[in-house]
Design a protein around this motif. Structure first.
Motif, short mmCIF file in Angstrom:
data_model
loop_
_atom_site.label_atom_id
_atom_site.label_comp_id
_atom_site.label_asym_id
_atom_site.label_seq_id
_atom_site.Cartn_x
_atom_site.Cartn_y
_atom_site.Cartn_z
N THR A 149 0.86 -1.18 0.00
CA THR A 149 0.00 0.00 0.00
C THR A 149 0.90 1.24 0.00
OG1 THR A 149 -0.07 0.18 2.42
CG2 THR A 149 -1.74 -1.22 1.36
N ILE A 150 0.32 2.38 -0.36
CA ILE A 150 1.08 3.63 -0.34
C ILE A 150 1.55 3.93 1.08
CG2 ILE A 150 0.92 6.13 -0.65
CD1 ILE A 150 -1.00 5.63 -2.96
N THR A 151 0.68 3.69 2.06
CA THR A 151 1.03 3.95 3.46
C THR A 151 2.19 3.08 3.92
OG1 THR A 151 -1.29 4.52 3.93
CG2 THR A 151 0.13 4.03 5.81
N ALA A 152 2.18 1.81 3.51
CA ALA A 152 3.26 0.91 3.88
C ALA A 152 4.58 1.34 3.22
CB ALA A 152 2.93 -0.52 3.49
N TYR A 153 4.50 1.74 1.96
CA TYR A 153 5.71 2.19 1.25
C TYR A 153 6.26 3.47 1.88
CZ TYR A 153 8.78 3.84 -2.44
OH TYR A 153 9.88 4.30 -3.13
N LEU A 154 5.36 4.38 2.25
CA LEU A 154 5.77 5.62 2.89
C LEU A 154 6.48 5.33 4.21
CD1 LEU A 154 5.75 8.70 3.34
CD2 LEU A 154 3.41 8.46 4.22
N MET A 155 5.90 4.45 5.03
CA MET A 155 6.51 4.11 6.30
C MET A 155 7.88 3.45 6.11
SD MET A 155 6.54 4.19 9.55
CE MET A 155 4.87 4.83 9.86
N GLU A 156 7.95 2.53 5.16
CA GLU A 156 9.21 1.86 4.89
C GLU A 156 10.29 2.85 4.44
OE1 GLU A 156 10.85 -1.25 1.56
OE2 GLU A 156 8.92 -1.71 2.49
N SER A 157 9.90 3.80 3.61
CA SER A 157 10.85 4.82 3.14
C SER A 157 11.35 5.67 4.29
CB SER A 157 10.19 5.70 2.07
OG SER A 157 9.80 4.94 0.96
N LYS A 158 10.46 6.06 5.19
CA LYS A 158 10.85 6.85 6.35
C LYS A 158 11.81 6.06 7.25
CE LYS A 158 6.78 9.88 6.92
NZ LYS A 158 7.38 11.17 7.28
N LEU A 159 11.51 4.79 7.46
CA LEU A 159 12.33 3.98 8.36
C LEU A 159 13.70 3.68 7.75
CD1 LEU A 159 9.55 1.59 9.67
CD2 LEU A 159 10.72 3.39 10.97
N GLN A 160 13.76 3.50 6.44
CA GLN A 160 15.05 3.30 5.78
C GLN A 160 15.91 4.55 5.92
OE1 GLN A 160 13.97 2.23 1.77
NE2 GLN A 160 13.85 0.04 2.24
N ALA A 161 15.29 5.71 5.73
CA ALA A 161 16.02 6.96 5.87
C ALA A 161 16.44 7.19 7.32
CB ALA A 161 15.16 8.13 5.38
N ALA A 162 15.58 6.79 8.26
CA ALA A 162 15.91 6.92 9.68
C ALA A 162 17.10 6.03 10.04
CB ALA A 162 14.70 6.54 10.54
N GLU A 163 17.15 4.83 9.46
CA GLU A 163 18.30 3.94 9.66
C GLU A 163 19.60 4.65 9.25
OE1 GLU A 163 17.79 -0.73 9.21
OE2 GLU A 163 17.11 0.34 7.44
N ASP A 164 19.58 5.25 8.06
CA ASP A 164 20.77 5.93 7.56
C ASP A 164 21.19 7.07 8.49
OD1 ASP A 164 20.81 4.26 5.37
OD2 ASP A 164 19.71 5.66 4.07
N MET A 165 20.21 7.81 8.97
CA MET A 165 20.50 8.95 9.84
C MET A 165 21.05 8.50 11.18
SD MET A 165 17.97 12.19 10.46
CE MET A 165 18.54 13.70 11.24
N LEU A 166 20.49 7.44 11.73
CA LEU A 166 20.99 6.90 13.00
C LEU A 166 22.39 6.33 12.84
CD1 LEU A 166 17.74 5.09 14.19
CD2 LEU A 166 18.86 6.98 15.40
N ARG A 167 22.65 5.72 11.69
CA ARG A 167 23.94 5.10 11.44
C ARG A 167 25.04 6.13 11.17
NH1 ARG A 167 22.70 2.89 6.99
NH2 ARG A 167 21.89 0.93 7.81
N ASP A 168 24.70 7.18 10.43
CA ASP A 168 25.73 8.06 9.90
C ASP A 168 25.82 9.43 10.56
OD1 ASP A 168 26.29 6.04 8.03
OD2 ASP A 168 24.78 6.81 6.65
N SER A 169 24.92 9.74 11.48
CA SER A 169 24.96 11.06 12.12
C SER A 169 25.00 10.91 13.64
CB SER A 169 23.72 11.88 11.72
OG SER A 169 22.58 11.48 12.46
N ASP A 170 25.17 12.03 14.30
CA ASP A 170 25.19 12.05 15.77
C ASP A 170 23.85 12.52 16.33
OD1 ASP A 170 27.85 11.20 15.92
OD2 ASP A 170 28.58 13.24 15.59
N CYS A 171 22.83 12.55 15.52
CA CYS A 171 21.52 13.00 15.98
C CYS A 171 20.94 12.02 17.00
CB CYS A 171 20.56 13.13 14.81
SG CYS A 171 20.99 14.44 13.65
N SER A 172 20.23 12.56 17.96
CA SER A 172 19.58 11.71 18.96
C SER A 172 18.37 11.02 18.34
CB SER A 172 19.14 12.55 20.15
OG SER A 172 18.08 13.43 19.76
#
Length: 252
Positions: free
Chosen positions: A189-212
């Motif tokens: 679904t569009i909602t599932a794809y949107l959530m997956e995209s957000k979580l993938q981007a969140a993974e990258d941010m948690l991995r590569d930045s110092d953001c809380s």
């Protein structure tokens, strides 16, 4: 004013004619159009012959004279080449935001180059990156233009709350029809794809930045940090805090 414009046009025409005369005197001519476009079509098609083509042609004398300073000349040529690479990559199905961001990255890297050889090497690296990305796309399912536009919209709005109605308005389709089409082509679904995209981007941010974790949650417009934690755990099997600490320790 009209007379002034006409005078300016005549001067420009005279200068261009003079440049053409100098080129003929120096036995210089630009690359054949078809020959030049071949490399960009290779990029679009994910054909690694693009890399060899880039190596052969980028430093060639036929590339053009844009500046009397060799390094500046190469940098101008680099930017011009990246502009075409991006257009061909998007035509071939690359997400436009990814394409433009990748181009921005390589142009920023070019700005640090101090020799002609460094610019040439970076150009080859950039062409390889785009070509390999396009090759990987060839192996994936090719979606309709409407679904590709939905994905593009989502990728550019991960930092905002997004509704199906917003996406439907953007692509000018009925929300119910769009939801059905998206599910049919992607299996999600569009909602599932949107959530997956957000979580993938969140993974990258948690991995590569110092953001809380709280900052990452806010960056992707989750309604609360607890909801972000819940969805992240469902997606990865661990909490954002555990995930981030794992990569923080690996960088020490």
């Amino acid at each position: 004013m009209i007379e002034g414009c006409n005078v300016m046009k005549r001067k420009i025409k005279e200068q261009i004619s003079y440049m053409e005369f100098i080129n003929r005197e120096n036995e210089f001519c630009h690359s054949d159009y078809e020959e030049e476009m071949r490399m960009y079509r290779y990029v679009r098609d994910g054909d690694l012959r693009a890399v060899e083509r880039a190596r052969q042609t980028f430093c060639a004398r036929k590339q053009g004279h844009l500046s009397d300073e060799p390094l500046t000349n190469m940098k101008y040529l680099f930017v011009a080449s990246m502009t075409l690479v991006v257009r061909f990559a998007i035509t071939g199905g690359m997400n436009s935001e990814t394409a433009y961001t990748s181009s921005d990255y390589y142009i920023q890297q070019m700005d640090h180059c101090r020799t002609v050889e460094e610019v040439s090497g970076l150009h080859e690296e950039a062409v390889r990156y785009f070509t390999e990305h396009m090759a990987s796309l060839q192996k994936e399912k090719i979606y309709s233009k409407t679904v590709m536009r939905c994905m593009d919209y989502i990728s550019r709005h991960l930092n905002r709350p997004v509704r199906v109605a917003d996406i439907a308005a953007y692509v000018q389709k009925n929300p119910d029809y769009l939801s059905s089409l998206f599910k049919k082509e992607t299996g999600r679904t569009i909602t599932a794809y949107l959530m997956e995209s957000k979580l993938q981007a969140a993974e990258d941010m948690l991995r590569d930045s110092d953001c809380s974790c709280a900052e990452v949650s806010a960056a992707f417009a989750f309604s609360s940090q607890s909801y972000f934690t819940k969805m992240f755990r469902q997606y990865t099997g661990e909490t954002p805090k555990t995930f981030r600490e794992k990569y923080v320790h690996s960088r020490l």
